[in-house]
Design an enzyme around this catalytic site. Sequence first.
Site, PDB file in Angstrom:
ATOM      1  N   GLU A 120       0.876  -1.171   0.000  1.00  0.00           N
ATOM      2  CA  GLU A 120       0.000   0.000   0.000  1.00  0.00           C
ATOM      3  C   GLU A 120       0.915   1.222   0.000  1.00  0.00           C
ATOM      4  OE1 GLU A 120      -3.149   2.642   2.527  1.00  0.00           O
ATOM      5  OE2 GLU A 120      -2.442   0.765   3.401  1.00  0.00           O
ATOM      6  N   CYS A 167      -2.241   9.019   3.227  1.00  0.00           N
ATOM      7  CA  CYS A 167      -1.946   8.651   1.845  1.00  0.00           C
ATOM      8  C   CYS A 167      -3.151   8.825   0.929  1.00  0.00           C
ATOM      9  CB  CYS A 167      -1.414   7.221   1.774  1.00  0.00           C
ATOM     10  SG  CYS A 167      -2.492   5.994   2.514  1.00  0.00           S
TER      11      CYS A 167
END
Length: 471
Positions: A242, A276
């Site tokens: 990720e 993020c």
Amino acid sequence: MNLYIDGRWVAAPDSAPVLDPATEEIIGMVPLAGADHLDQAVAAAVRGGRVWRDTPIADRTRILLTAAGLLTSRADQVARVMTTEQGKPLAEAKGEVLRVAGALRWDAEDARRAYGRIIPSAGDTVLSVRHEPIGPVAAFTPWNFPAGSPMRKIAGALSAGCSIVIKASEETPGTAVEIVRCFADAGLPAGALNLVFGDPATVSRHLIASPDIRLVAFTGSIPVGKLLASQAGAAMKPSLMELGGHAPVIVCADADPASAARAAVAAKFANAGQVCTSPSRFLVHRSVYDGFVAEFLSATAGIVVGNGLDDGVTMGPLANPRRLKAMEEFVADAVSRGATVETGGRRLDRPGFFFAPTVLTGVPGDALIMREEPFGPIAPITAFDDLDEALAIANSLPYGLAAYGFTRSSKTAEKLISGFEAGILSINHCGGSVHEAPSGGVKQSGYGREGGPEGLEAYLITKRVSHLLVD
């Protein structure tokens, strides 16, 4: 504070300071694992993994649910640790703790539904598909979500029946320690969960190279993710990545600019923009541009910046001085290219790593902040005239983690849904992660998914069994 290896808290001769980002004061020392500690952790994961894999699913679920209950009951305590070492407001920190406790519950229950299947075949053969734990996992997590990032890996691995060695961030170690205490107190078998800290490059290289590690899971930057993925690939090990993003927000001509702006501000400045999936490029149709900017500035003015432990604070400091320097560089570059600083744009004159909530308008496409993830409290806003043009801009970067769109037309919404190149998409709101649905990126934002039934898949292998029946 110690390492946690094979069911015991273990001291290390070397350590590094942990800072409070709101005061810049040293609040503790984090132990740094040596090669011998890492070898011990892997060996413990092998032994503990066998025990945990063979533990009946009902007993595994009971232990994990007990750990989730302990974490929930300790949420206030863990949140205070998190705020002190990471900086986010106490309410945000407690919300994060409660969410990850919920995620653990969801994964623990979902593991009971990791079904295989029987396939019709010849009368003397039973053909089946089974799902089994992949084996010991090496996981690496960042500092921006000190509970959320580690728990995603821990919950996924343990729920699937795997053991795990996790290297949490050295900048936010206390939260990870508190989480591990909950599993230890819940009765998790020794070795099933091991916590280490240390030099990131040294630890990751050592763990990934170990032949006993079967899966590598990472959350963090794209450059580091590429490095770890290449190391895993060289050892023919699967990996779950990720990685970073640069989430575009498209506000269409038929959107309500005021409500879109308020939703965007709440998401943009959460965790001081250190997310993020944070909305980080605002593309607004020219017909609603002025109204959007006015409401965006009004909502931004209501943000209260300060120590996350103080009442009423809605945005804390940045987590470290590296982010301060990066924010100053983004603003200076944008201004040099013609952007206007509508508010903020500077470090606050006080102790701590504080940067004012910043709004930039008229930001050209070649500005650094339109090309690189800011990971901080800066919102660049620019106008567009055509939706196809906006989608082309949104998809022009090599990132594809999250994207957001605002429209009152179902037809336009479908165009956004099919047009965005992103693994996570929200329409008419800025939604966060949820337990029951997967999160993850496309393009250079990574691969694999966390959350939902898909979140367990990475931690399982699929085994085909053909059983010839004999007398």
